[in-house]
Design an enzyme around this catalytic site. Sequence first.
Site, mmCIF file in Angstrom:
data_model
loop_
_atom_site.group_PDB
_atom_site.id
_atom_site.type_symbol
_atom_site.label_atom_id
_atom_site.label_comp_id
_atom_site.label_asym_id
_atom_site.label_seq_id
_atom_site.Cartn_x
_atom_site.Cartn_y
_atom_site.Cartn_z
ATOM 1 N N ARG A 90 59.706 8.786 6.849
ATOM 2 C CA ARG A 90 58.780 9.570 6.028
ATOM 3 C C ARG A 90 57.372 9.050 6.245
ATOM 4 N NH1 ARG A 90 57.678 5.498 2.531
ATOM 5 N NH2 ARG A 90 59.386 4.179 1.793
ATOM 6 N N GLU A 111 63.902 -2.323 8.704
ATOM 7 C CA GLU A 111 64.369 -0.982 8.381
ATOM 8 C C GLU A 111 63.397 0.024 8.963
ATOM 9 O OE1 GLU A 111 64.418 -0.611 4.146
ATOM 10 O OE2 GLU A 111 62.243 -0.677 3.946
ATOM 11 N N PHE A 113 53.017 -10.843 -12.015
ATOM 12 C CA PHE A 113 52.146 -10.220 -11.026
ATOM 13 C C PHE A 113 52.068 -8.709 -11.171
ATOM 14 C CE2 PHE A 113 53.668 -14.133 -8.867
ATOM 15 C CZ PHE A 113 52.459 -14.802 -8.833
#
Length: 711
Positions: free
Chosen positions: A336, A332, A392
């Site tokens: 930004r 992808e 996690f």
Amino acid sequence: MAAYMITPTLLRVLSAVKHASFHPRVCVLVGRVQYSTVYDSNEKTFDKILIANRGEIACRVMKTCKKMGIKTVAVHSDVDASAVHVKMADEAVCVGPAPTNKSYLNMDAIMDAVRTAGAQAVHPGYGFLSENKVFAKRLAAEGVAFIGPDTHAIHAMGDKIESKLIAKAAKVNTIPGFDGVVKNVEDAVKIAQEIGYPVMIKASAGGGGKGMRISWNDEETREGFRFSSQEAASSFGDDRLLIEKFIDNPRHIEIQVLADKHGNALWLNERECSIQRRNQKVVEEAPSTFLDPDTRRAMGEQAVSLAKAVQYSSAGTVEFLVDSKKNFFFLEMNTRLQVEHPITECITGLDLVQQMIRVAKGYPLQHKQEDIPINGWAIESRVYAEDPYKSFGLPSIGRLSQYQEPLSLRNVRVDSGIQEGSDISIYYDPMISKLVTYGTTRAEALERMEDALDNYVIRGVTHNIPLLREIITHPRFISGDISTNFLPEVYPDGFKGHTLSAEGHRELLASAAALYVAAQIRSQRFLGNQRVSTTPQERRQWELCVELGKDVHTVMVARSGTTYTVEVEGKMMEVCGEWNLAAPLLPVSINGTTRILQCLSRDPSGNITLQYLGTSFKVRVLTQRAAKLSAIMPEKVPEDTSSILRSPMPGSVVSVSVQPGDTVAEGQEICVIEAMKMQNSMTAARTAKVKSVHCKAGDTVGEGDLLVELE
């Protein structure tokens, strides 16, 4: 003509001014970014910029704006009224209550703030409205610059389906998959079967790991479709999904690109982002240990090709999955500034925020591809208010009762937007900071990261420093043998903290015993003197009982000044230190090895919690007499958790699937809790009948709150 001596420092300055390029120098010095960027005060950009974001990224943008002489405007929710980014800005505007859809995603309120403040440009940071083409279009309609790409690029790359088609046309390697929109659950199952398991289900408009699920069979596809579409709708207002082949055991490597409005585009090397949990990055580094120059160049050129295909103009990131044979596939493009941009700044010397502002004003890029260096090595650890022992990292909330960043260390950078007294709430991302270390070599950067984590003081919330330290010191990570499956492979039963070696076990016992004795001596003194003048001569030796886990050890301690000689398990340990028990950090030398300890808590009963090598250990130190008395004290019976379901994290209840009287099977979903836009399915620990339900959809719950009782 008089002769002048040109010093090396002056030569560097003259070279920087002449070429407007970046000198290959260390990027961070005592916590401050050292760019060789020249901030030209004569180059006019904007007078005032509004930052449509919060936290560390808002602070990061403001720092560059101040260097460029630009005034800044902060927006904030009512609970963020006293946040660091609000205090740092020249002006601040409240845009609504705490929930993001009523504040930081409230486009109307932010547009009003732009008008009220008279801002000429808006920097969106990352997340929130940073990749919202409607927001960029509304700003353009009012003559306000959006510091990012234009709406065409945002739309093209923001839609994963369209971006994949554009990438194919630009001859960028892509992952096999379905190029359309998945209509419903049964359509998802059919497509997954045609592609072949495993598959990745993900939000078309998504990013940041939200709205993503890996599916290995039809049942997981049905469940993944449901959760991914709900998370996508909640996070991005768009529940469209796509499905593609999941590349097992890949690396996640991304290329930073920078382009202007004049057709120029550069690739600024790569970032290795393979250490992830729940598809969200944990530790990043630049450059990658895996890429050779040819692969790096090929990935960079394809990233630039994609940027040019959509006439991209700003900083952006093209993400790739890379297999063991160095085949890479487009994943992808994030239109930004990326969370992990600081490590690119470290190895290139570029200030990416400054570059974005220049491009938004219409200036061409100052550099050519051959100007972009790889100088040294940089590593970033994302420090979160999370419990690493739960999947996690499940979110933790609370107030930072004590907070101290390790900025006294050389070549350490901390990007944060919080301070002592700040609240970590359920409404926003639980990130505390981005901890970055830099070195001329990877080994040097890793060593500095280890020191920085040991010297980082965070109290009041549970944090993930134990996990971060274990990752960067693990042999596989040090050797570069990593993939996106690193965490589940290294910790198949979940993260348990640091495993003590025999020597580490003795070091911990000796440190706890020495700390106990130092505290006893301190309690007998007042202003440095004995509390009672008739007190006999101070003791020099102690026989103590130290409990660690289920083991009990007899420890002998002898004191000479600030040095304690401790006999543990037949070995002599010499522990030296200043023993300032009021300080958050306890630097000690144990048999000549320097350790940074943190005493997280201690009480009159001898209970001590020590942070040692990143992990918190509970130790109990008693005199021999106290140990004998303690042995006959009644023990508290632990709660039977098999019949109850408690919330493992603070969040809100999305749905409840059972009611009193229902029979549930082991592993059956009981309810769904959403925290920080991530949905978590709570399941039954055993087959039983539901006795009572203590929550309903829409409720806000805290960590440990009772949800459901079973008979």
